[in-house]
Design a protein around this motif. Structure first.
Motif, PDB file in Angstrom:
ATOM      1  N   ARG A 104       0.491  -1.146  -0.344  1.00  0.00           N
ATOM      2  CA  ARG A 104       0.086   0.096   0.370  1.00  0.00           C
ATOM      3  C   ARG A 104       1.073   1.463  -0.272  1.00  0.00           C
ATOM      4  NH1 ARG A 104      -2.778  -3.193   3.543  1.00  0.00           N
ATOM      5  NH2 ARG A 104      -4.844  -4.072   2.821  1.00  0.00           N
TER       6      ARG A 104
ATOM      7  N   HIS B 202       0.139   4.904   1.537  1.00  0.00           N
ATOM      8  CA  HIS B 202       0.122   6.205   2.492  1.00  0.00           C
ATOM      9  C   HIS B 202      -0.315   7.077   1.265  1.00  0.00           C
ATOM     10  CE1 HIS B 202       0.017   8.318   6.496  1.00  0.00           C
ATOM     11  NE2 HIS B 202      -0.837   8.712   5.778  1.00  0.00           N
TER      12      HIS B 202
ATOM     13  N   ASP C  25      -4.138  12.445   2.000  1.00  0.00           N
ATOM     14  CA  ASP C  25      -5.046  12.730   2.854  1.00  0.00           C
ATOM     15  C   ASP C  25      -5.203  11.596   3.749  1.00  0.00           C
ATOM     16  OD1 ASP C  25      -5.644  10.580   1.295  1.00  0.00           O
ATOM     17  OD2 ASP C  25      -7.378  11.037   0.362  1.00  0.00           O
ATOM     18  N   GLU C  26      -4.329  11.190   4.358  1.00  0.00           N
ATOM     19  CA  GLU C  26      -4.448   9.709   5.127  1.00  0.00           C
ATOM     20  C   GLU C  26      -5.067   8.668   4.888  1.00  0.00           C
ATOM     21  OE1 GLU C  26      -1.777  10.344   8.269  1.00  0.00           O
ATOM     22  OE2 GLU C  26      -1.950  11.963   7.095  1.00  0.00           O
ATOM     23  N   SER C  27      -5.340   8.108   3.552  1.00  0.00           N
ATOM     24  CA  SER C  27      -5.505   7.008   3.376  1.00  0.00           C
ATOM     25  C   SER C  27      -4.509   6.489   2.255  1.00  0.00           C
ATOM     26  CB  SER C  27      -7.138   7.021   2.192  1.00  0.00           C
ATOM     27  OG  SER C  27      -6.540   7.993   0.819  1.00  0.00           O
ATOM     28  N   PHE C  28      -4.954   5.343   2.317  1.00  0.00           N
ATOM     29  CA  PHE C  28      -4.116   3.816   1.577  1.00  0.00           C
ATOM     30  C   PHE C  28      -4.756   3.971   0.631  1.00  0.00           C
ATOM     31  CE2 PHE C  28      -3.591   4.038   6.383  1.00  0.00           C
ATOM     32  CZ  PHE C  28      -1.672   3.941   6.753  1.00  0.00           C
ATOM     33  N   TRP C  29      -3.998   3.469  -0.821  1.00  0.00           N
ATOM     34  CA  TRP C  29      -3.628   3.227  -1.770  1.00  0.00           C
ATOM     35  C   TRP C  29      -3.160   2.082  -1.950  1.00  0.00           C
ATOM     36  CZ3 TRP C  29      -0.870   5.020  -6.862  1.00  0.00           C
ATOM     37  CH2 TRP C  29      -1.368   4.353  -8.005  1.00  0.00           C
TER      38      TRP C  29
END
Length: 527
Positions: free
Chosen positions: A244, A246, A249-253
């Motif tokens: 993943r 980081h 926007d603090e989300s994970f891809w």
């Protein structure tokens, strides 16, 4: 004449020898005849049990198909053929059955082995028949742990047989191979294989542990380089690996589920925190490793934003901000283009603020972003809007003229954007309005009716300025070429310098000039 040879009535069963068939497969018995034009066929078992198959009669042969073969087909099959009413022949064939379709299956319990605790090995032999011939051996490496047979078994159909053995698990056992050997030796039955073997290693389940990420190449990557991130861990059984990234926007891809994450052509926006998550589904443990990737590159995407706009009014505050991406972070500096065409450095920061902007602040501003890998420039044109100012008015030949003369009024001013000009004659009945030609107004062959007050309105989209002129027409013209210029100057706040037009024009009384305006003619039309 040749003698006619008559073949004798004969029959055969194909296959001709004893048949060994595996349960679950397809078996076809064929009863074939010669020497009989219209034979009739019948099939039965010697004990008159059900055939367990399908009969199909053809002209000279008959088939018995068993699909699939099952335990009910373990018989002697008899084929009877009649040729007419007198001739009859019979033959039989024995069908022997077995089932030994697959290798043994080994289970080791518990799934997570712990030193010093009991481990149980279970060996399953699927769908065996006849099981009273089955022999099973359990071994650890070459050492026999357990032997078992099923000679006393009385099963009449296929069954899965199980052999179990337990022992204490030690550190020496790790990596050793457990083998299950299953044998089905049946005399006078020809089939293969009669022995099946399965092996499985004794591996303790552990991890994941000591998880790290290696980066190749190990030197700081540049934009355009290929990049491989490898997640290395210690785990048994092999773990599930998830990559993943980081995001800001603090989300994970979610990227991939492979131990190697490949970036064939690295770009600046590939920079960021990469996370390798390792999951052992048997031990139910998870471990995470991270690496911060920074792609180095020269300045890119350099942009200038101007607040409130690139065109501002004199006296306002303007803020110009320059942004650029790159690694290392680019250094920002500002330059202003001089009248010579060269740029002069004026400021070193992202944001350039000009308080109470003046006309001399207008011009081209360049933002330069640079680091050790290159530089990039962007240019913005700052416009300072100024209302008409520093107005200069020239009246030729004078404000006091003779009848019949021509009067030329010329005006210049400082403004941005450029001004428009309108000359107004305040008439006793109505106002006469005349536009200028390049800032010039001409009154032809003036009369006493032209005497009066004129208003010169100079304006642009920012503002306007009005100047008054008094013209007096007295007496008749005596000298044709009298030149008495009068310059009336009006001054306001300075902004953009427009060269003062100081044009002295000699105009013949009877001259006619294209693009000029005659106030006398206009008045005659209006009155």
């Amino acid at each position: 004449f040749l003698p006619i040879v008559v073949k004798a009535f004969e029959m055969e069963i194909i296959p001709a020898n004893r048949i060994v068939a595996q349960i679950g497969e397809t078996l076809i018995l064929t009863c074939n005849t010669t020497g009989c034009a219209s034979p009739s066929f019948s099939w039965r078992t010697q004990m008159d049990n059900p055939l367990g198959g399908t009969v199909k009669n053809h002209r000279t042969y008959s088939t018995l198909t068993m699909n699939p073969v099952s335990v009910v087909n373990s018989h002697d099959y008899l084929c009877t053929v009649f040729c007419g009413e007198q001739e009859k022949k019979e033959k039989s064939i024995k069908v022997d059955l077995y089932s030994f379709p697959s290798d043994p299956i080994i289970e080791i319990r518990p799934s997570s082995l712990v030193y010093g605790e009991q481990v149980t090995v279970i060996c399953k032999i699927p769908d065996v028949y006849p099981s009273d011939h089955l022999e099973v051996i359990l071994k650890k490496e070459e050492h026999v742990l357990h032997e078992e047979n099923f000679y006393e078994d009385d099963s009449t159909n296929t069954e899965t047989k199980t052999v179990t053995y337990s022992f204490k698990y030690t550190a020496e056992d790790i990596g050793k191979e457990i083998t299950c050997v299953a044998k089905l030796p049946i005399a006078n039955m020809d089939f293969e294989p009669k022995e099946r073997v399965t092996s499985q290693k004794l591996n303790a389940n552990f991890g994941p542990q000591n998880t790290i990420i290696t980066v190749s190449p190990d030197n700081p990557p540049m934009e355009g380089d290929s990049l491989n991130l490898t997640c290395v861990t210690e785990s048994n059984p092999s773990p599930q690996i998830v990559w993943r990234k980081h995001l800001a926007d603090e989300s994970f891809w979610h990227l991939t589920e492979n131990n190697v994450l490949s970036i064939p052509y690295a770009r600046f926006n590939d920079s960021g925190l990469y996370i390798c998550e390792v999951i052992n589904l048997v031990t139910n443990k998870t471990e995470i490793a991270t690496v911060d990737i920074v792609i180095q590159d020269g300045p890119k995407n350099t942009m200038i934003s101007v607040i409130p706009a690139t065109a501002v009014k004199e006296g306002e505050t303007v803020t110009m901000k320059c942004t650029s991406s790159g690694n290392p972070a680019p250094v920002i500096s500002w330059k202003k283009k001089k009248a010579t065409g060269e740029y002069e450095k004026i400021f070193k920061d992202e944001t350039l603020t000009i308080q109470s902007v003046k006309s001399q602040d207008l011009g081209l501003y360049a933002c330069e972003a640079y680091n050790q890998f290159g530089k990039e420039e962007k240019v913005v044109n700052l416009l300072v809007q100024v209302p008409p100012q520093n107005i200069t008015v020239l009246v030729y030949p004078s404000e006091n003229v003779k009848e019949g003369e021509n009067v030329t009024i010329t005006c210049s001013t400082y403004s941005n954007p450029p001004s428009q000009m309108v000359l107004k004659k305040v008439h006793q009945e109505k106002e006469i309005i005349l536009p200028s030609v390049n800032g010039t107004f001409i009154l032809y062959n003036v009369t006493k009716n032209d005497t009066g007050r004129y208003l010169l309105d100079v304006f642009n989209e920012v503002g306007n300025n009005i100047k008054g002129i008094e013209i007096a027409v007295v007496g008749r013209l005596e000298k044709p070429d009298q030149m008495i210029p009068l310059i009336i100057a009006f001054s306001c706040v300075a902004a953009i310098a427009v060269p003062v037009v100081a044009i002295l024009i000699y105009v013949s009384r009877k001259a006619k000039i294209n693009g000029s305006y005659s106030l006398v003619k206009a008045l005659r039309l209006k009155v």
